[in-house]
Enzyme design. Structure first.
Site, PDB file in Angstrom:
ATOM      1  N   HIS A  69      27.956  34.731  18.848  1.00  0.00           N
ATOM      2  CA  HIS A  69      28.916  33.403  18.505  1.00  0.00           C
ATOM      3  C   HIS A  69      29.150  32.545  19.684  1.00  0.00           C
ATOM      4  CE1 HIS A  69      32.468  34.773  21.043  1.00  0.00           C
ATOM      5  NE2 HIS A  69      32.089  36.032  20.769  1.00  0.00           N
ATOM      6  N   ASP A 186      31.484  34.814  27.215  1.00  0.00           N
ATOM      7  CA  ASP A 186      31.844  35.482  25.956  1.00  0.00           C
ATOM      8  C   ASP A 186      31.857  34.395  25.089  1.00  0.00           C
ATOM      9  OD1 ASP A 186      32.620  37.048  23.619  1.00  0.00           O
ATOM     10  OD2 ASP A 186      34.780  37.220  24.489  1.00  0.00           O
ATOM     11  N   GLU A 220      34.060  33.859  15.304  1.00  0.00           N
ATOM     12  CA  GLU A 220      34.107  35.254  15.563  1.00  0.00           C
ATOM     13  C   GLU A 220      35.422  35.624  16.503  1.00  0.00           C
ATOM     14  OE1 GLU A 220      33.775  38.964  18.230  1.00  0.00           O
ATOM     15  OE2 GLU A 220      34.162  36.675  18.846  1.00  0.00           O
ATOM     16  N   GLU A 221      35.876  34.851  17.459  1.00  0.00           N
ATOM     17  CA  GLU A 221      36.792  34.929  18.163  1.00  0.00           C
ATOM     18  C   GLU A 221      38.250  35.003  17.522  1.00  0.00           C
ATOM     19  OE1 GLU A 221      37.137  35.729  21.174  1.00  0.00           O
ATOM     20  OE2 GLU A 221      35.557  34.986  22.164  1.00  0.00           O
ATOM     21  N   ASP A 240      26.756  40.481  21.885  1.00  0.00           N
ATOM     22  CA  ASP A 240      28.032  40.170  22.402  1.00  0.00           C
ATOM     23  C   ASP A 240      28.182  40.790  23.661  1.00  0.00           C
ATOM     24  OD1 ASP A 240      30.429  38.795  22.654  1.00  0.00           O
ATOM     25  OD2 ASP A 240      31.026  39.053  20.590  1.00  0.00           O
ATOM     26  N   HIS A 320      37.887  37.237  28.774  1.00  0.00           N
ATOM     27  CA  HIS A 320      38.874  36.384  28.492  1.00  0.00           C
ATOM     28  C   HIS A 320      39.538  35.815  29.546  1.00  0.00           C
ATOM     29  CE1 HIS A 320      39.035  37.483  23.810  1.00  0.00           C
ATOM     30  NE2 HIS A 320      37.823  37.125  24.162  1.00  0.00           N
TER      31      HIS A 320
END
Length: 343
Positions: A69, A186, A220-221, A240, A320
């Site tokens: 993603h 990510d 995706e998130e 991922d 994150h």
């Protein structure tokens, strides 16, 4: 096939520099299409904006899917404070304490771009007793624009509206010792790995064993990146980031193979096959369970798609937040993907 480190690094840094929070991915997807075309591939896009690349294999009786993603975490404008600063709402699961003091850009729907800083409401230890202790969350933080605004009306006159995207600096660095430090590894790190693999196929004249459908997803998130799969797939491997932390064996040097996440176990046979390929090639890999994680395969399964699914990716620390990985993780992931698509 050799891992083209320079191409990987250049591609990664370029796409990291293009702001692309979920819902604002058009520019980065346009660049992905250009990069794919430069490597010799045709692309299509779905109505949601996912970029699709079909690669013909030697055996056309089966199609393997791989995805990564390209959407990232971010913020959007929620409202206006009396002093002209902005309130915000999260897009995805940003760790807000890591954003205190970060520089950002605000993209307006009328085409203007404004710079600013994300700050706690207790901005100064010389003024606020709780400057160090105030919990960093959306209701206790704001965006201070680099504009001469004194009140909410001044800010509104700039053309800023609720829902405008606030994109913060990825702060990308790749060290001489191979560490990759940046926000949004990510999952742009996996995107760059896949593009490097596709370029290698063309440069070295390698044809995958089966047809391959590559999807770079854009939602995706927020949980529905690959809810729609654009082609008939027999197996799908989401690429991922691998998690690092308590009770996990993955490191920044490994390719992670996830056996189970919040959506449940991944396909036993396919996961076992990936483990066997990694073992046979002597790759640095880890098998882990991620209970607070979901992938594009998770979204596709929940939407009712019928295929075997698995999840792999480079080990990434501090996900994150201010993330870090290593070139070894990229290379191990690259090699496992190559084996999966060609053996």
């Amino acid at each position: 096939m050799n891992f083209n480190i320079e191409y990987f690094k250049n591609t990664l840094c370029e796409i990291l520099a293009i702001d692309s929070p979920t819902g604002y991915t058009t520019k980065v997807c346009e660049r992905l299409q250009e990069l794919a075309s430069e490597a010799g591939y045709k692309t299509t896009t779905t109505k949601k904006g996912n970029v699709v690349i079909d690669v013909e294999g030697m055996d056309k009786t089966k199609t393997l899917g791989i995805s990564a993603h390209v959407d990232t975490l971010g913020l959007v404008v929620r409202g206006f404070n009396g002093d002209g600063t902005l309130t915000f709402s999260k897009v995805g699961g940003s760790i807000l304490p890591t954003l205190d003091g970060e520089y950002c850009k605000v993209y307006t729907r009328c085409g203007n771009v404004y710079t600013g800083t994300i700050l706690s409401n207790a901005t100064s230890s010389h003024v606020y007793e709780d400057a160090g202790s105030l919990k960093r969350e959306a209701k206790t933080m704001h965006v201070k624009l680099d504009e001469e605004v004194k009140n909410a009306d001044d800010t509104k006159k700039l053309g800023i509206l609720a829902g405008d995207f606030i994109c913060y600096d990825p702060k990308t660095q790749i060290t001489d010792k191979g560490f990759i430090k940046s926000r949004f590894l990510d999952d742009k790190m996996s995107v760059a790995i896949i593009l490097t693999l596709l370029k290698g196929f063309k440069d070295e004249g390698i044809t995958p064993k089966y047809n391959v459908c590559v999807v770079f997803s854009t939602y995706e998130e927020v949980g529905h990146g690959l809810a729609h799969v654009p082609c008939e797939i027999d197996e799908f491997v989401a690429v991922d980031m691998g998690c690092i932390g308590d009770d996990l064996t993955c490191t920044e040097y490994d390719v992670s193979i996830c056996a189970k996440d919040s959506s449940g176990p991944y396909d036993y046979e396919l996961t076992s096959r990936l483990i066997s390929l990694a073992k046979g090639a002597g790759l640095n890999f880890a098998v882990d369970i991620y209970p607070m994680y979901g992938s594009d395969v998770s979204a596709a399964w929940r939407a009712g798609h019928d295929f075997k699914g698995a999840l792999i990716g480079p080990g990434v620390a501090a996900s994150h937040g201010m993330e870090r990985s290593h070139m070894k993780a990229a290379e191990n992931t690259f090699k496992l993907l190559q084996l999966y698509l060609t053996k």
